[in-house]
Design a protein around this motif. Sequence first.
Motif, PDB file in Angstrom:
ATOM      1  N   ARG A  86      39.711  67.848  41.755  1.00  8.92           N
ATOM      2  CA  ARG A  86      40.432  67.047  42.594  1.00  8.92           C
ATOM      3  C   ARG A  86      39.404  66.366  43.715  1.00  8.92           C
ATOM      4  N   TRP A  87      38.427  66.752  44.049  1.00  8.78           N
ATOM      5  CA  TRP A  87      37.637  66.448  45.051  1.00  8.78           C
ATOM      6  C   TRP A  87      36.749  65.191  44.177  1.00  8.78           C
ATOM      7  N   VAL A  88      36.470  65.451  42.960  1.00 11.01           N
ATOM      8  CA  VAL A  88      35.690  64.302  42.208  1.00 11.01           C
ATOM      9  C   VAL A  88      36.634  63.120  42.407  1.00 11.01           C
ATOM     10  N   MET A  89      37.902  63.398  41.911  1.00 10.06           N
ATOM     11  CA  MET A  89      38.975  62.254  42.002  1.00 10.06           C
ATOM     12  C   MET A  89      39.121  61.430  43.210  1.00 10.06           C
ATOM     13  N   TYR A  90      39.137  62.211  44.342  1.00  8.99           N
ATOM     14  CA  TYR A  90      39.200  61.713  45.705  1.00  8.99           C
ATOM     15  C   TYR A  90      37.817  60.677  45.964  1.00  8.99           C
ATOM     16  N   LYS A  91      36.598  61.396  45.701  1.00  3.15           N
ATOM     17  CA  LYS A  91      35.576  60.645  45.918  1.00  3.15           C
ATOM     18  C   LYS A  91      35.668  59.445  45.082  1.00  3.15           C
ATOM     19  N   GLU A  92      35.937  59.513  43.756  1.00  3.83           N
ATOM     20  CA  GLU A  92      36.145  58.341  42.937  1.00  3.83           C
ATOM     21  C   GLU A  92      37.072  57.179  43.605  1.00  3.83           C
ATOM     22  N   LYS A  93      38.243  57.700  44.117  1.00  2.00           N
ATOM     23  CA  LYS A  93      39.394  56.902  44.469  1.00  2.00           C
ATOM     24  C   LYS A  93      38.725  56.115  45.755  1.00  2.00           C
ATOM     25  N   HIS A  94      37.971  56.753  46.619  1.00  2.00           N
ATOM     26  CA  HIS A  94      37.691  56.080  47.902  1.00  2.00           C
ATOM     27  C   HIS A  94      36.411  55.178  47.576  1.00  2.00           C
ATOM     28  N   ALA A  95      35.525  55.395  46.685  1.00  2.00           N
ATOM     29  CA  ALA A  95      34.545  54.663  46.349  1.00  2.00           C
ATOM     30  C   ALA A  95      35.154  53.381  45.827  1.00  2.00           C
ATOM     31  N   ASP A  96      36.129  53.384  44.945  1.00  2.00           N
ATOM     32  CA  ASP A  96      36.958  52.123  44.439  1.00  2.00           C
ATOM     33  C   ASP A  96      37.592  51.588  45.567  1.00  2.00           C
ATOM     34  N   SER A  97      38.093  52.252  46.577  1.00  2.00           N
ATOM     35  CA  SER A  97      38.469  51.593  47.715  1.00  2.00           C
ATOM     36  C   SER A  97      37.814  50.657  48.146  1.00  2.00           C
ATOM     37  N   ILE A  98      36.573  51.051  48.428  1.00  2.00           N
ATOM     38  CA  ILE A  98      35.340  50.389  49.197  1.00  2.00           C
ATOM     39  C   ILE A  98      35.171  49.152  48.448  1.00  2.00           C
ATOM     40  N   ILE A  99      34.720  49.220  47.017  1.00  2.00           N
ATOM     41  CA  ILE A  99      34.552  48.098  45.993  1.00  2.00           C
ATOM     42  C   ILE A  99      35.595  47.199  46.348  1.00  2.00           C
ATOM     43  N   ASP A 100      36.803  47.621  46.072  1.00  2.00           N
ATOM     44  CA  ASP A 100      38.009  46.621  46.206  1.00  2.00           C
ATOM     45  C   ASP A 100      38.245  45.976  47.485  1.00  2.00           C
ATOM     46  N   ASP A 101      37.958  46.677  48.533  1.00  2.00           N
ATOM     47  CA  ASP A 101      38.094  45.823  49.941  1.00  2.00           C
ATOM     48  C   ASP A 101      37.135  45.139  50.174  1.00  2.00           C
ATOM     49  N   VAL A 102      35.896  45.252  49.653  1.00  2.00           N
ATOM     50  CA  VAL A 102      34.705  44.184  49.951  1.00  2.00           C
ATOM     51  C   VAL A 102      34.992  43.103  48.972  1.00  2.00           C
ATOM     52  N   GLY A 103      35.564  43.203  47.812  1.00  2.00           N
ATOM     53  CA  GLY A 103      35.810  42.046  47.121  1.00  2.00           C
ATOM     54  C   GLY A 103      37.186  41.235  47.460  1.00  2.00           C
ATOM     55  N   TYR A 104      37.935  41.974  47.982  1.00  2.00           N
ATOM     56  CA  TYR A 104      39.343  41.257  47.916  1.00  2.00           C
ATOM     57  C   TYR A 104      39.652  40.800  49.396  1.00  2.00           C
ATOM     58  N   TYR A 105      39.007  41.832  50.367  1.00  2.00           N
ATOM     59  CA  TYR A 105      39.214  41.188  51.588  1.00  2.00           C
ATOM     60  C   TYR A 105      38.032  40.596  52.182  1.00  2.00           C
ATOM     61  N   PHE A 106      36.669  41.092  52.219  1.00  2.00           N
ATOM     62  CA  PHE A 106      35.568  40.231  52.811  1.00  2.00           C
ATOM     63  C   PHE A 106      35.031  39.391  51.995  1.00  2.00           C
ATOM     64  N   MET A 107      34.767  39.323  50.693  1.00  2.11           N
ATOM     65  CA  MET A 107      34.344  38.030  50.144  1.00  2.11           C
ATOM     66  C   MET A 107      35.175  37.038  49.741  1.00  2.11           C
ATOM     67  N   SER A 108      36.461  37.643  49.290  1.00  3.38           N
ATOM     68  CA  SER A 108      37.562  36.569  48.718  1.00  3.38           C
ATOM     69  C   SER A 108      38.313  35.918  49.948  1.00  3.38           C
ATOM     70  N   GLN A 109      38.496  36.543  51.181  1.00  3.24           N
ATOM     71  CA  GLN A 109      39.077  35.976  52.333  1.00  3.24           C
ATOM     72  C   GLN A 109      38.260  35.580  53.284  1.00  3.24           C
ATOM     73  N   ARG A 110      37.301  36.421  54.149  1.00  2.00           N
ATOM     74  CA  ARG A 110      36.618  36.461  55.021  1.00  2.00           C
ATOM     75  C   ARG A 110      35.435  35.250  54.684  1.00  2.00           C
ATOM     76  N   PHE A 111      34.713  35.239  53.512  1.00  2.00           N
ATOM     77  CA  PHE A 111      33.696  34.410  53.429  1.00  2.00           C
ATOM     78  C   PHE A 111      34.419  32.962  53.475  1.00  2.00           C
ATOM     79  N   PRO A 112      35.417  32.491  52.787  1.00  2.00           N
ATOM     80  CA  PRO A 112      35.588  31.202  52.835  1.00  2.00           C
ATOM     81  C   PRO A 112      36.150  30.735  54.336  1.00  2.00           C
TER      82      PRO A 112
END
Length: 165
Positions: A86-112
């Motif tokens: 379960r800890w492995v799954m949560y670690k994966e989930k939160h790392a994926d969340s960081i990757i998604d947030d950087v891509g979707y929010y920061f790079m796709s929305q804020r950069f432009p």
Amino acid sequence: MASITASVLGRATASLRVGGARRAPTLKRSAFKVVAHCQVPCGIFDDKRQLSKLKEDSSTIRKACTEMADLAAKGPGLETNNTFTRWVMYKEKHADSIIDDVGYYFMSQRFPKWEFGSNEEYLSALEVHHKLMIAAMKAKQGTGAGTCDALDSAIEAVTSLPMYK
């Protein structure tokens, strides 16, 4: 049967039913020209909340690594293995969340929306964000404190950019 016509941006596009038979809609290419900065052109940004979320995700990853090390020291057992997984799954989930947030929010929305002073400034900010994504990916792969420290440093590097002040 009646014909149902879809409309996109005020332009008629295609019938979905013709003589009772279903037909895939055909859309005019010009109907999809979008000049917005994100998937939904809302213009609502909350950088502090987003940066705080990155830090929270990183803290969860660090906690997971600590808990996994403690569980590994206990030795095998059904309950231990379950909790470890379960800890492995949560670690994966939160790392994926960081990757998604950087891509979707920061790079796709804020950069432009940010007006960079030069191309070098743009490339530098792009590199810092990319390094954060890589640090999050490595956090998925590792369990050591050094991996968590690198992720925290990458988040701090993004946080210190002028575009988020």
